[in-house]
Design a protein around this motif. Sequence first.
Motif, PDB file in Angstrom:
ATOM      1  N   UNK A 193       0.814  -1.214   0.000  1.00 26.07           N
ATOM      2  CA  UNK A 193       0.000   0.000   0.000  1.00 26.07           C
ATOM      3  C   UNK A 193       0.855   1.277   0.000  1.00 26.07           C
ATOM      4  N   UNK A 194       2.178   1.105   0.065  1.00 23.42           N
ATOM      5  CA  UNK A 194       3.077   2.268   0.103  1.00 23.42           C
ATOM      6  C   UNK A 194       3.076   2.981  -1.246  1.00 23.42           C
ATOM      7  N   UNK A 195       2.891   4.291  -1.210  1.00 24.63           N
ATOM      8  CA  UNK A 195       2.925   5.084  -2.444  1.00 24.63           C
ATOM      9  C   UNK A 195       4.332   5.636  -2.640  1.00 24.63           C
ATOM     10  N   UNK A 196       4.782   5.680  -3.894  1.00 20.26           N
ATOM     11  CA  UNK A 196       6.120   6.182  -4.257  1.00 20.26           C
ATOM     12  C   UNK A 196       7.206   5.444  -3.467  1.00 20.26           C
ATOM     13  N   UNK A 197       7.251   4.129  -3.676  1.00 22.88           N
ATOM     14  CA  UNK A 197       8.185   3.261  -2.957  1.00 22.88           C
ATOM     15  C   UNK A 197       9.625   3.748  -3.060  1.00 22.88           C
ATOM     16  N   UNK A 198      10.016   4.193  -4.253  1.00 27.15           N
ATOM     17  CA  UNK A 198      11.402   4.631  -4.469  1.00 27.15           C
ATOM     18  C   UNK A 198      11.850   5.745  -3.553  1.00 27.15           C
TER      19      UNK A 198
END
Length: 291
Positions: A193-198
């Motif tokens: 569910x994490x957004x913008x993992x990078x």
Amino acid sequence: MTYTLIDGKKVSADIKNEISQKVAERKAQGRKIPHLAIILVGDDGASQTYVDNKVKSCKSVGFHYTMMRFADTISEEKLLKHIDHVNNDDDVDGFIVQLPLPPHISVDRVTEKIRSDKDVDGFTNHNFGSIISKNPLLMPATPFGVMELLRRYNIETEGKHAVVVGASRIAGAPLSMMLTEQGRATVTICHKFTKDLGSYTRSADILLVAVGKPGLITADMVKEGAVVIDIGTTRVEGPQYPKGWAIQGDVDFKAVAPKTSYITPTPGGVGPMTIASLLLNTLRATELQHP
């Protein structure tokens, strides 16, 4: 950048040699030899391979072992009765039920039925909760193996920013707790569910990935000089592979490795350490039950 390859096969072999010596000492002193019981339900090919490797490892270090196989039609109640029988067998020190189980059997019920002092996979709530105590008991095998790799390669964790991608009960969640409690790292947990993992992975001094999604982590997601631990293993099929399939990790190894200071390969990195940890836990269970 020149990186160091973290060789899980070598470390695992070293651990097995250490365990063999301890078993030989116990034998010479007339003390109890560790005994691991394994339950396998059904005929899943990957599970069969894992179990075969565990049996082979038991033989190599001098452990006694009991292999119990059941058809995938076994009822949950019957399986729980067999687990009770092993719980009450004083000769068995360590005990695992190979996952996955058939859909009609509850993994939670089976796990919690296993006596915590014999739970060498480290899955029961009692052992899981002990991670954040001052007296950790039997640690979940894969995270235990990762921590052992970091320790034996003298990789500093104290005060470092560790980013764990994946929050499963088997790997990511306990690993984040162990890095906090034992490693004294500052830990960020990412998941599906994490957004913008990078944006998170690029800040990691130590990046640990346990998702099961081949090639998830690309070079632009890793900062220069990071330590990268790839825990994910996925069997990828295709005509380009000599066997028709290959095991791949969550990290694009070729692209990422040149940016790192240390990195694990897949296969040959974390995988062998899971079985080594299982053996360490079985030895510890024996020592606790039969000092």
